[in-house]
Design a protein around this motif. Structure first.
Motif, PDB file in Angstrom:
ATOM      1  N   HIS A 245      -8.576   3.232   1.691  1.00 33.16           N
ATOM      2  CA  HIS A 245      -9.721   3.404   0.723  1.00 33.16           C
ATOM      3  C   HIS A 245     -10.522   4.120   0.497  1.00 33.16           C
ATOM      4  O   HIS A 245     -10.936   4.601  -0.724  1.00 33.16           O
ATOM      5  CB  HIS A 245      -9.455   1.453   1.155  1.00 33.16           C
ATOM      6  CG  HIS A 245      -8.628   0.611   0.376  1.00 33.16           C
ATOM      7  ND1 HIS A 245      -8.743   0.871  -1.026  1.00 33.16           N
ATOM      8  CD2 HIS A 245      -7.692   0.638   0.714  1.00 33.16           C
ATOM      9  CE1 HIS A 245      -7.947   0.132  -1.246  1.00 33.16           C
ATOM     10  NE2 HIS A 245      -7.410  -0.533  -0.674  1.00 33.16           N
ATOM     11  N   ASP A 246     -11.464   4.275   1.922  1.00 32.30           N
ATOM     12  CA  ASP A 246     -12.659   4.838   2.214  1.00 32.30           C
ATOM     13  C   ASP A 246     -12.970   6.143   0.937  1.00 32.30           C
ATOM     14  O   ASP A 246     -13.298   6.923   0.942  1.00 32.30           O
ATOM     15  CB  ASP A 246     -13.275   5.420   3.403  1.00 32.30           C
ATOM     16  CG  ASP A 246     -13.156   2.909   3.808  1.00 32.30           C
ATOM     17  OD1 ASP A 246     -13.892   2.866   2.572  1.00 32.30           O
ATOM     18  OD2 ASP A 246     -13.925   3.021   4.997  1.00 32.30           O
TER      19      ASP A 246
ATOM     20  N   LEU B 102      -2.999   5.476   3.388  1.00 35.91           N
ATOM     21  CA  LEU B 102      -2.438   4.212   3.215  1.00 35.91           C
ATOM     22  C   LEU B 102      -1.128   4.763   3.425  1.00 35.91           C
ATOM     23  O   LEU B 102      -0.711   2.661   4.241  1.00 35.91           O
ATOM     24  CB  LEU B 102      -2.372   4.429   1.762  1.00 35.91           C
ATOM     25  CG  LEU B 102      -4.116   3.808   1.432  1.00 35.91           C
ATOM     26  CD1 LEU B 102      -4.120   3.707  -0.599  1.00 35.91           C
ATOM     27  CD2 LEU B 102      -4.055   2.593   1.666  1.00 35.91           C
TER      28      LEU B 102
ATOM     29  N   LYS C 235      -9.459  -2.322  -7.425  1.00 38.67           N
ATOM     30  CA  LYS C 235     -10.605  -1.614  -7.231  1.00 38.67           C
ATOM     31  C   LYS C 235     -10.082  -0.382  -7.543  1.00 38.67           C
ATOM     32  O   LYS C 235     -10.046   0.830  -7.635  1.00 38.67           O
ATOM     33  CB  LYS C 235     -11.256  -1.501  -5.652  1.00 38.67           C
ATOM     34  CG  LYS C 235     -13.220  -1.187  -6.048  1.00 38.67           C
ATOM     35  CD  LYS C 235     -13.456  -1.992  -4.332  1.00 38.67           C
ATOM     36  CE  LYS C 235     -13.850  -0.950  -3.512  1.00 38.67           C
ATOM     37  NZ  LYS C 235     -14.300  -1.099  -2.356  1.00 38.67           N
ATOM     38  N   THR C 236      -8.894   0.211  -6.729  1.00 41.45           N
ATOM     39  CA  THR C 236      -7.774   1.366  -6.316  1.00 41.45           C
ATOM     40  C   THR C 236      -7.237   1.946  -7.748  1.00 41.45           C
ATOM     41  O   THR C 236      -7.588   2.929  -8.178  1.00 41.45           O
ATOM     42  CB  THR C 236      -6.906   0.744  -5.492  1.00 41.45           C
ATOM     43  OG1 THR C 236      -7.539   0.991  -4.007  1.00 41.45           O
ATOM     44  CG2 THR C 236      -6.163   2.597  -5.032  1.00 41.45           C
TER      45      THR C 236
ATOM     46  N   TRP D  67       0.640  -1.591  -0.168  1.00 43.80           N
ATOM     47  CA  TRP D  67       0.258  -0.101   0.144  1.00 43.80           C
ATOM     48  C   TRP D  67       1.077   1.093   0.348  1.00 43.80           C
ATOM     49  O   TRP D  67       0.273   2.145  -0.411  1.00 43.80           O
ATOM     50  CB  TRP D  67      -1.239   0.169   1.091  1.00 43.80           C
ATOM     51  CG  TRP D  67      -2.065  -1.125   1.107  1.00 43.80           C
ATOM     52  CD1 TRP D  67      -2.326  -2.292   1.552  1.00 43.80           C
ATOM     53  CD2 TRP D  67      -2.314  -0.776  -0.203  1.00 43.80           C
ATOM     54  NE1 TRP D  67      -3.103  -3.001   0.847  1.00 43.80           N
ATOM     55  CE2 TRP D  67      -3.469  -2.106   0.373  1.00 43.80           C
ATOM     56  CE3 TRP D  67      -3.223  -0.315  -1.319  1.00 43.80           C
ATOM     57  CZ2 TRP D  67      -4.769  -3.418  -0.859  1.00 43.80           C
ATOM     58  CZ3 TRP D  67      -4.336  -0.723  -2.233  1.00 43.80           C
ATOM     59  CH2 TRP D  67      -4.625  -1.486  -2.040  1.00 43.80           C
TER      60      TRP D  67
ATOM     61  N   VAL E 175      -5.426   0.926   6.419  1.00 43.28           N
ATOM     62  CA  VAL E 175      -5.956   1.076   4.911  1.00 43.28           C
ATOM     63  C   VAL E 175      -6.876   1.384   4.176  1.00 43.28           C
ATOM     64  O   VAL E 175      -7.800   1.833   3.262  1.00 43.28           O
ATOM     65  CB  VAL E 175      -5.395  -0.727   4.496  1.00 43.28           C
ATOM     66  CG1 VAL E 175      -5.480  -0.824   2.948  1.00 43.28           C
ATOM     67  CG2 VAL E 175      -3.973  -0.932   4.484  1.00 43.28           C
ATOM     68  N   LYS E 176      -7.951   0.117   5.268  1.00 45.95           N
ATOM     69  CA  LYS E 176      -9.536   0.769   4.538  1.00 45.95           C
ATOM     70  C   LYS E 176     -10.156   1.820   4.921  1.00 45.95           C
ATOM     71  O   LYS E 176     -10.551   2.320   3.766  1.00 45.95           O
ATOM     72  CB  LYS E 176     -10.632  -0.260   5.672  1.00 45.95           C
ATOM     73  CG  LYS E 176     -11.797  -0.335   5.041  1.00 45.95           C
ATOM     74  CD  LYS E 176     -13.055  -1.071   5.841  1.00 45.95           C
ATOM     75  CE  LYS E 176     -13.865  -1.218   5.869  1.00 45.95           C
ATOM     76  NZ  LYS E 176     -14.982   0.211   5.926  1.00 45.95           N
TER      77      LYS E 176
ATOM     78  N   TRP F  81     -10.339   7.126  -1.027  1.00 44.18           N
ATOM     79  CA  TRP F  81     -10.806   7.585  -2.169  1.00 44.18           C
ATOM     80  C   TRP F  81     -11.662   7.467  -2.763  1.00 44.18           C
ATOM     81  O   TRP F  81     -11.993   7.988  -4.114  1.00 44.18           O
ATOM     82  CB  TRP F  81      -9.383   5.885  -2.386  1.00 44.18           C
ATOM     83  CG  TRP F  81      -8.161   6.249  -2.430  1.00 44.18           C
ATOM     84  CD1 TRP F  81      -7.126   7.990  -2.228  1.00 44.18           C
ATOM     85  CD2 TRP F  81      -6.776   6.232  -2.926  1.00 44.18           C
ATOM     86  NE1 TRP F  81      -5.635   8.136  -2.340  1.00 44.18           N
ATOM     87  CE2 TRP F  81      -6.108   7.714  -3.255  1.00 44.18           C
ATOM     88  CE3 TRP F  81      -6.827   4.684  -3.287  1.00 44.18           C
ATOM     89  CZ2 TRP F  81      -4.638   6.347  -3.578  1.00 44.18           C
ATOM     90  CZ3 TRP F  81      -4.905   4.494  -3.266  1.00 44.18           C
ATOM     91  CH2 TRP F  81      -4.580   5.074  -3.286  1.00 44.18           C
ATOM     92  N   THR F  82     -12.461   6.023  -2.025  1.00 42.32           N
ATOM     93  CA  THR F  82     -13.446   5.610  -2.765  1.00 42.32           C
ATOM     94  C   THR F  82     -14.488   7.318  -3.070  1.00 42.32           C
ATOM     95  O   THR F  82     -15.123   7.768  -3.507  1.00 42.32           O
ATOM     96  CB  THR F  82     -14.014   4.624  -2.091  1.00 42.32           C
ATOM     97  OG1 THR F  82     -13.385   3.886  -1.946  1.00 42.32           O
ATOM     98  CG2 THR F  82     -15.328   4.891  -2.677  1.00 42.32           C
TER      99      THR F  82
ATOM    100  N   HIS G 191      -9.214  -5.415  -3.307  1.00 43.37           N
ATOM    101  CA  HIS G 191      -8.881  -3.475  -3.237  1.00 43.37           C
ATOM    102  C   HIS G 191      -7.506  -2.992  -4.181  1.00 43.37           C
ATOM    103  O   HIS G 191      -7.479  -2.076  -4.362  1.00 43.37           O
ATOM    104  CB  HIS G 191      -8.261  -4.195  -1.321  1.00 43.37           C
ATOM    105  CG  HIS G 191      -9.157  -4.542  -0.664  1.00 43.37           C
ATOM    106  ND1 HIS G 191     -10.501  -2.969  -0.635  1.00 43.37           N
ATOM    107  CD2 HIS G 191      -9.312  -4.608   0.261  1.00 43.37           C
ATOM    108  CE1 HIS G 191     -11.358  -3.398   0.787  1.00 43.37           C
ATOM    109  NE2 HIS G 191     -10.715  -3.693   1.378  1.00 43.37           N
TER     110      HIS G 191
END
Lengths: 111, 150
Positions: free
Chosen positions: B94-95, B80, B7-8, A75, B90-91, B97-98, B4
């Motif tokens: 991600h959120d 991240l 998706k990214t 990551w 990490v979640k 970015w989403t 993930h």
């Protein structure tokens, strides 16, 4: 890499005496915020990559620690790539929204 | 984790794709020459000058949308990096970015979706000063009704 704030301020077109007191357009403020975030984010991702390698070294073969280090490495690399991509994303998004301010479109940070 | 990552990467490639194929300029263009001339001559601006103020405010908001979107993408990257393998961190990244992608997609995609629908249904395209010319017409009508010469 770590003198990014000086570089970002220099590239915003302000003379050293003016510093942050003479920001008179949203473009200039936006350019400083975005370039500063790009510099910080790239620097932090490099540090995180280095730290994940240290985690690998310190794992002593423990699968749990190795998994955490692997996760961190993956990551951090993705974050670094996204940061570099955001240089392009910045220009694409900003120009597709019709912004013509050269303070935003031309400004690039130096690492 | 691979889901993930996929998706990214698909979110990033969506922006690259829209940049390469779908660049669409829709900042609002409106001539404020009258206001500039009046101010330079030291005269009081016409009541219609309020349209210039609205145009500048809308352009400012459009500029700020771009700045906030890029700032949120970078903030997500920072989250991240600093997660250091922690799944919760990490979640969080991600959120960020989403939701940044969803917000940016709504703003940037609106005109693209309208253009596609307009072509299918045969509707006229939106001119860039669509809103402002209607505000100007409405103001002129209002002033005429009140007997004021703008």
């Amino acid at each position: 890499m770590f003198n990014s704030l000086t570089n970002v301020i220099n590239q915003s077109g302000l003379t050293p005496n003016e510093k942050l007191t003479n920001l008179n357009s949203v473009g200039q403020i936006g350019a400083i915020i975005m370039n500063l975030l790009i510099s910080i984010s790239f620097s932090v991702s490099i540090i995180a990559i280095a730290y994940s390698f240290i985690q690998f070294l310190m794992s002593q073969g423990d699968p749990k620690v190795i998994k955490v280090a692997q996760n961190a490495l993956t990551w951090s690399i993705v974050a670094g790539i996204a940061t570099l991509a955001s240089l392009g994303i910045k220009n694409v998004v900003v120009s597709s929204l019709g912004v013509t301010s050269t303070d935003i479109t031309n400004a690039t940070p130096s690492f | 984790m691979q889901r993930h990552l996929f998706k990214t990467l698909s979110i990033i490639s969506l922006f690259v794709y829209s940049g390469v194929f779908g660049v669409k300029t829709y900042a609002i263009s409106y001539s404020c020459a009258n206001l500039t001339t009046e101010l330079a001559a030291g005269e009081a601006p016409s009541p219609l000058a309020i349209v210039c103020v609205i145009a500048r405010a809308l352009n400012l908001f459009i500029m700020v949308v771009g700045i906030v979107l890029v700032a949120m993408i970078l903030w997500g990257a920072l989250k991240l990096s600093t997660a250091l393998g922690d799944p919760k961190g990490v979640k969080g990244g991600h959120d960020t970015w989403t939701y940044a992608a969803i917000g940016g997609g709504i703003v940037i995609g609106f005109f693209a979706i309208y253009t596609i629908l307009a072509q299918i249904l045969g509707l006229p395209a939106i001119p860039s000063d669509f809103l402002l010319t209607r505000i100007e017409t409405a103001l002129i009508g209002l002033f005429n009704a009140a007997g004021i010469t703008p």
